[in-house]
Motif scaffolding. Structure first.
Motif, PDB file in Angstrom:
ATOM      1  N   THR A  52     -76.903   8.618 -15.011  1.00 45.74           N
ATOM      2  CA  THR A  52     -75.964   9.656 -15.437  1.00 45.74           C
ATOM      3  C   THR A  52     -75.502  10.498 -14.252  1.00 45.74           C
ATOM      4  O   THR A  52     -74.307  10.773 -14.105  1.00 45.74           O
ATOM      5  N   TYR A  53     -76.417  10.881 -13.395  1.00 43.53           N
ATOM      6  CA  TYR A  53     -76.033  11.651 -12.205  1.00 43.53           C
ATOM      7  C   TYR A  53     -75.105  10.824 -11.315  1.00 43.53           C
ATOM      8  O   TYR A  53     -74.125  11.338 -10.778  1.00 43.53           O
TER       9      TYR A  53
ATOM     10  N   ARG B  19     -73.062   8.359 -12.197  1.00 46.83           N
ATOM     11  CA  ARG B  19     -71.746   8.236 -12.829  1.00 46.83           C
ATOM     12  C   ARG B  19     -70.982   9.560 -12.792  1.00 46.83           C
ATOM     13  O   ARG B  19     -69.761   9.569 -12.636  1.00 46.83           O
ATOM     14  N   ASN B  20     -71.684  10.673 -12.924  1.00 47.35           N
ATOM     15  CA  ASN B  20     -71.018  11.978 -12.925  1.00 47.35           C
ATOM     16  C   ASN B  20     -70.468  12.363 -11.560  1.00 47.35           C
ATOM     17  O   ASN B  20     -69.585  13.216 -11.469  1.00 47.35           O
ATOM     18  N   CYS B  21     -70.962  11.743 -10.506  1.00 50.20           N
ATOM     19  CA  CYS B  21     -70.436  12.061  -9.173  1.00 50.20           C
ATOM     20  C   CYS B  21     -69.110  11.353  -8.937  1.00 50.20           C
ATOM     21  O   CYS B  21     -68.444  11.613  -7.932  1.00 50.20           O
ATOM     22  N   GLY B  22     -68.718  10.467  -9.837  1.00 48.64           N
ATOM     23  CA  GLY B  22     -67.441   9.777  -9.706  1.00 48.64           C
ATOM     24  C   GLY B  22     -67.491   8.534  -8.845  1.00 48.64           C
ATOM     25  O   GLY B  22     -66.463   7.999  -8.470  1.00 48.64           O
TER      26      GLY B  22
END
Length: 60
Positions: free
Chosen positions: A33-34, A36-39
């Motif tokens: 999740t981290y 993926r959240n960084c783009g």
């Protein structure tokens, strides 16, 4: 937070799947999740690493 970053680095450098992340790190869902959240995605990271390696070889 360091353990999450270390988990991301582990997956990217070792080439394992997220689900096979060793138990020394937080659960794979958290680490993923981290990431993926960084783009980012693996292709972008791999491409950047190849580019850096090429530059190192050029400049010796």
């Amino acid at each position: 937070m360091w353990s999450v970053l270390n988990g991301i680095f582990y997956v990217l450098t070792q080439g394992c799947t997220w689900r096979n992340l060793p138990g020394d790190f937080p659960v794979w869902q958290t680490v993923y999740t981290y990431f993926r959240n960084c783009g980012c995605n693996r292709a972008e990271v791999s491409s950047a690493r190849l580019h850096q390696a090429g530059e190192k070889m050029e400049h010796g």
